[in-house]
Design an enzyme around this catalytic site. Structure first.
Site, PDB file in Angstrom:
ATOM      1  N   HIS A  70       5.091  -4.822  10.736  1.00  0.00           N
ATOM      2  CA  HIS A  70       5.481  -4.129  12.025  1.00  0.00           C
ATOM      3  C   HIS A  70       5.468  -4.944  13.050  1.00  0.00           C
ATOM      4  CE1 HIS A  70       4.597   0.141  10.955  1.00  0.00           C
ATOM      5  NE2 HIS A  70       3.742  -0.482  10.025  1.00  0.00           N
ATOM      6  N   HIS A 110       6.333   2.414   3.604  1.00  0.00           N
ATOM      7  CA  HIS A 110       6.285   1.337   2.883  1.00  0.00           C
ATOM      8  C   HIS A 110       6.900   1.526   1.425  1.00  0.00           C
ATOM      9  CE1 HIS A 110       3.797  -1.372   5.680  1.00  0.00           C
ATOM     10  NE2 HIS A 110       3.483   0.057   6.268  1.00  0.00           N
ATOM     11  N   HIS A 133       0.729  -1.243   0.137  1.00  0.00           N
ATOM     12  CA  HIS A 133      -0.039   0.101   0.141  1.00  0.00           C
ATOM     13  C   HIS A 133       1.009   1.198   0.056  1.00  0.00           C
ATOM     14  CE1 HIS A 133       0.931  -0.777   4.386  1.00  0.00           C
ATOM     15  NE2 HIS A 133       0.377   0.511   4.518  1.00  0.00           N
ATOM     16  N   ASP A 159       0.211  -3.937   6.495  1.00  0.00           N
ATOM     17  CA  ASP A 159      -0.645  -3.461   7.555  1.00  0.00           C
ATOM     18  C   ASP A 159      -2.143  -4.135   7.854  1.00  0.00           C
ATOM     19  OD1 ASP A 159       1.760  -2.173   8.044  1.00  0.00           O
ATOM     20  OD2 ASP A 159       0.773  -0.113   8.124  1.00  0.00           O
TER      21      ASP A 159
END
Length: 252
Positions: free
Chosen positions: A166, A59, A54, A128
């Site tokens: 993460h 990122h 994304h 995420d």
């Protein structure tokens, strides 16, 4: 099988390197480039492609420098939001080749409206969308999109390895235990997570099977989770439960 190497970035990001037996590599969600380039040079790897889940900066910020370093590397990602140097736009149900392995693209909107995941070689790279014991905040997508996306991921084989972006596991487990204090699998997982973090080791990858046992966002049909949000949710549908959980976690 492909080998996966983690490269820590920022405070808690992971950049994933997917490495083939012939020393080619793909990079997933490079928020930074310098550590990736150093690793590639040190281990005499060839960067073949960059996979983006994304558009968020942590990122994508390393894409430009990585393409300058390896001009022939393709950049594969969603086309809903601008991705630097994108050479192949992909979406739900598309398939791509990473070296000699076929990867499926899964649309996992919710955290953002452009989120995708990559599944192949028994591995899930989900950015995420899904964390160990948690999921991403709604930062552009909707709760309905998010729960539908999590259902897609939960339907993968239980042995699928989960590589999220993460190191949020310890905090997520603390919240999950607030939701399900009697969940024995969660208590065992907390011990493992605490041991790993005390040794400054990563908690990832997880597996789909584990997440279905311990992740409240994948357990919205469980009576214990429904009961836990009974004073917060507007109803008992999975969407109601998810919305209540997500708001609760945002405030946790």
């Amino acid at each position: 099988m492909l080998h996966v190497k983690s490269i820590p970035a920022f405070n808690d990001n992971y950049i994933w390197l997917i490495i083939s037996e012939d020393n080619r590599c793909a990079v997933v969600d490079p928020g930074e480039a310098s550590q990736v380039i150093d690793y590639i040079k040190t281990h005499d790897l060839t960067l073949s492609c960059i996979l983006i889940t994304h558009h968020h900066w942590d990122h994508t910020n390393g894409v430009e420098d990585l393409v300058r370093f390896a001009p022939n590397a393709s950049v594969i990602g969603p086309d809903v939001k601008p991705i630097p140097r994108l050479t192949m736009a992909v979406g739900d149900s598309d398939q791509i080749d990473v070296f000699d392995h076929r990867f499926l693209v899964v649309g996992v909107e919710g955290h953002t409206e452009d989120h995708i995941a990559f599944v192949g070689d028994g591995k899930l790279f989900c950015g995420d969308a899904l964390f160990s014991a948690g999921c991403g905040r709604l930062l552009g997508g909707t709760a309905e999109q998010a729960i539908n996306s999590l259902k897609k991921l939960a339907s993968l084989p239980i042995e699928t390895e989960v590589y999220c972006a993460h190191e949020y596991t310890a905090a997520n487990v603390a919240f999950a235990l607030t939701v399900e204090p009697e969940n024995d699998a969660l208590h065992l997982y907390r011990e493992e997570v605490n041991r790993l973090r005390a040794q400054e080791k990563q908690t990832l990858p997880s597996t789909i099977g584990r997440e279905k046992r311990i992740n409240p966002f994948l357990r919205t049909q469980e009576p214990t989770v429904i009961q836990a949000v009974s004073g917060r949710a507007q109803g008992e549908s999975e969407l109601d439960v998810f919305r209540a959980l997500r708001q609760w976690k945002d405030e946790f």
